[in-house]
Design an enzyme around this catalytic site. Structure first.
Site, mmCIF file in Angstrom:
data_model
loop_
_atom_site.group_PDB
_atom_site.id
_atom_site.type_symbol
_atom_site.label_atom_id
_atom_site.label_comp_id
_atom_site.label_asym_id
_atom_site.label_seq_id
_atom_site.Cartn_x
_atom_site.Cartn_y
_atom_site.Cartn_z
ATOM 1 N N LYS A 1 0.843 -1.206 0.000
ATOM 2 C CA LYS A 1 0.000 0.000 0.000
ATOM 3 C C LYS A 1 0.876 1.253 0.000
ATOM 4 O O LYS A 1 2.081 1.179 0.287
ATOM 5 C CB LYS A 1 -0.929 -0.018 1.213
ATOM 6 C CG LYS A 1 -0.202 -0.053 2.548
ATOM 7 C CD LYS A 1 -1.162 -0.364 3.694
ATOM 8 C CE LYS A 1 -0.401 -0.464 5.004
ATOM 9 N NZ LYS A 1 -1.227 -0.995 6.088
ATOM 10 N N ARG B 1 -11.492 -0.486 13.489
ATOM 11 C CA ARG B 1 -11.053 0.385 12.404
ATOM 12 C C ARG B 1 -11.793 0.038 11.117
ATOM 13 O O ARG B 1 -12.495 0.863 10.540
ATOM 14 C CB ARG B 1 -9.538 0.239 12.216
ATOM 15 C CG ARG B 1 -8.933 1.188 11.235
ATOM 16 C CD ARG B 1 -7.427 1.042 11.132
ATOM 17 N NE ARG B 1 -7.024 -0.164 10.424
ATOM 18 C CZ ARG B 1 -5.800 -0.386 9.949
ATOM 19 N NH1 ARG B 1 -4.851 0.511 10.150
ATOM 20 N NH2 ARG B 1 -5.496 -1.500 9.316
ATOM 21 N N MET C 1 12.221 24.249 3.600
ATOM 22 C CA MET C 1 11.390 23.402 2.742
ATOM 23 C C MET C 1 12.231 22.524 1.803
ATOM 24 O O MET C 1 11.966 21.346 1.631
ATOM 25 C CB MET C 1 10.440 24.267 1.910
ATOM 26 C CG MET C 1 9.444 23.455 1.104
ATOM 27 S SD MET C 1 8.416 24.478 0.037
ATOM 28 C CE MET C 1 7.411 25.358 1.218
ATOM 29 N N TYR D 1 16.895 30.087 8.894
ATOM 30 C CA TYR D 1 15.762 30.888 9.389
ATOM 31 C C TYR D 1 15.855 31.108 10.897
ATOM 32 O O TYR D 1 16.185 30.178 11.649
ATOM 33 C CB TYR D 1 14.445 30.165 9.106
ATOM 34 C CG TYR D 1 13.949 30.311 7.683
ATOM 35 C CD1 TYR D 1 13.638 31.572 7.162
ATOM 36 C CD2 TYR D 1 13.781 29.195 6.882
ATOM 37 C CE1 TYR D 1 13.168 31.699 5.856
ATOM 38 C CE2 TYR D 1 13.314 29.313 5.577
ATOM 39 C CZ TYR D 1 13.008 30.561 5.074
ATOM 40 O OH TYR D 1 12.554 30.687 3.793
HETATM 41 C C1 LIG Z 1 -0.523 -2.109 6.655
HETATM 42 C C2 LIG Z 1 -1.209 -3.402 6.861
HETATM 43 C C3 LIG Z 1 -0.471 -4.606 6.873
HETATM 44 C C4 LIG Z 1 1.035 -4.624 6.876
HETATM 45 O O1 LIG Z 1 1.471 -4.209 8.159
HETATM 46 P P1 LIG Z 1 3.016 -4.146 8.564
HETATM 47 O O2 LIG Z 1 2.979 -3.776 9.994
HETATM 48 O O3 LIG Z 1 3.608 -3.093 7.717
HETATM 49 O O4 LIG Z 1 3.607 -5.481 8.314
HETATM 50 C C5 LIG Z 1 -1.178 -5.794 6.926
HETATM 51 N N1 LIG Z 1 -2.536 -5.815 6.993
HETATM 52 C C6 LIG Z 1 -3.269 -4.681 7.007
HETATM 53 C C7 LIG Z 1 -4.751 -4.761 7.097
HETATM 54 C C8 LIG Z 1 -2.636 -3.435 6.951
HETATM 55 O O5 LIG Z 1 -3.362 -2.310 6.985
#
Ligand SMILES: *Cc1c(COP(=O)(O)O)cnc(C)c1O
Length: 363
Positions: free
Chosen positions: A47, A142, A304, A256
């Site tokens: 992701k 969640r 930045m 800055y």
């Molecule tokens: C992000 C996520 C993972 C992977 O988690 P890690 O801690 O990065 O290994 C697995 N399952 C779900 C549902 C996630 O949101």
């Protein structure tokens, strides 16, 4: 991974270079895979563009390495990954089947994790013959079916043949936390007897032990050798270009707010990277860039696009200084920034040039 960038066109010279070792990522996957029994499948979570390191390249490499189940959060990430890895792997979608994702789910052959009765009925209506999976809420609140909704619709859902049932652990990075066992028990109670493949563990859950593995595990952060998978290999070097060096007299102010004043004559370098590249301003006064194994402290405020560092300790002017290297891991940076490695990675942004080492196929 030597710092030899001689083949890079000058046009990129004011851009940081993020070197990503696909080979070490694959080796970390192999190590994580070895922690579960041979009949447990190990997938890969890519992701947020593979924690911003490049889902396409990492996905392709892991596919060649034998990974066949991938996980993304958003439909557009699913399309991108499908285009790069081809059609012979499963791509699961955490966000489920939302109102606007039907077409993408269908076109890119994504498997949505349906998170509620509403998503289930939408999927059944819009794509009656397309595969789907189920996410259950076992205590994190969640995403996923609440236990009451699950009980109510379980038979109907099972009749429609989900290809996987999944839940996610809230506290897996704290092995002694009672929530782990509580979620595991809830998961078993909700899924025993369904005969559907089950998945509970991400990286932290893999390390909790075999009773958390079920049929498939889903590592993300562990692929990059970050905590909680500290025994994994380093996978990244982030080198930032020096765009100016100068000697300043005692008493000169830097950056800055004049937040740093030279206590003696000093040699300073201006680096082309700043908070827009994820070097959060909190790191002022706490972070060093590295010339090999020599630390060069950041001076004053982080801007930045640039930061200034003290290079008085070096005997020659460097072309690059490293932010992430064997001497400063993403976990080190995360700790100093009061955050987690996940956020450091996903904040790196898109300005750095990504260079991938030779892939597994060439080994
Ligand atoms: C992000 C996520 C993972 C992977 O988690 P890690 O801690 O990065 O290994 C697995 N399952 C779900 C549902 C996630 O949101």
């Amino acid at each position: 991974m030597a710092n030899d960038f001689s083949n890079i066109s000058p046009i990129c010279m004011s851009t940081g270079i993020l070197r990503i070792s696909l080979r070490n990522i694959a080796q970390n996957w192999t190590m994580l895979n070895a922690l579960s029994a041979p009949d447990v499948e190990t997938g890969a979570v890519l992701k947020a563009d593979g924690y911003s390191l490049g889902a396409s390249e990492i996905g392709k490499s892991l596919f060649q390495h034998g990974v066949r189940s991938f996980f993304v959060a958003r439909p557009d990430e699913g399309i991108q990954l499908r285009n790069s890895i081809g059609k012979n792997a499963k791509i699961y979608l955490f966000s489920g089947h939302t109102e606007y994702s039907t077409e993408i789910i269908n076109d890119a052959v994504l498997i949505p994790f349906l998170n509620s009765p509403k998503q289930f009925f939408r999927h059944l209506k819009n794509l009656p013959n397309a595969p789907f999976a189920i996410q259950l809420d076992t205590g994190m609140s969640r995403l996923g079916f609440m236990p009451s909704d699950w009980i109510k619709h379980k038979n109907e859902i099972l009749n429609a043949s989900p290809c996987m049932i999944m839940s996610h652990l809230a506290c897996a990075d704290t092995p002694e936390h009672p929530m782990n066992e509580s979620q595991r028990r809830n998961f078993i109670a909700m899924t025993d007897g369904t005969n559907i493949p089950r998945s509970l563990a991400a990286t932290g859950g893999i390390l909790l032990g075999q009773e958390y593995h079920f049929d498939l595990v889903r590592p993300g952060i562990g692929l990059y050798g970050a905590q909680p998978f500290g025994q994994g290999k380093d996978t990244l070097i982030l080198s930032l270009p020096v765009i100016q060096t100068r000697t300043i007299p005692k008493g000169a102010q830097v950056g800055y707010g004049g937040a740093w004043t030279a206590p003696k004559e000093s040699t300073i370098a201006t680096i082309s990277a700043g908070y827009a590249d994820g070097i959060t301003r909190i790191l002022q006064d706490r972070l060093e860039l590295w010339a090999g194994q020599i630390a060069c402290p950041i001076l004053g405020r982080i801007s930045m696009d640039v930061v200034c560092v003290d290079i008085s300790a070096l005997d020659k002017k460097p072309k690059y200084l490293d932010l992430i290297s064997p001497y400063q891991s993403i976990d080190d940076i995360a700790e100093k920034a009061h955050t987690i490695s996940y956020e450091i990675l996903t904040s790196l942004g898109t300005r750095f040039r990504h260079i991938y080492d030779n892939t597994i196929a060439e080994q």
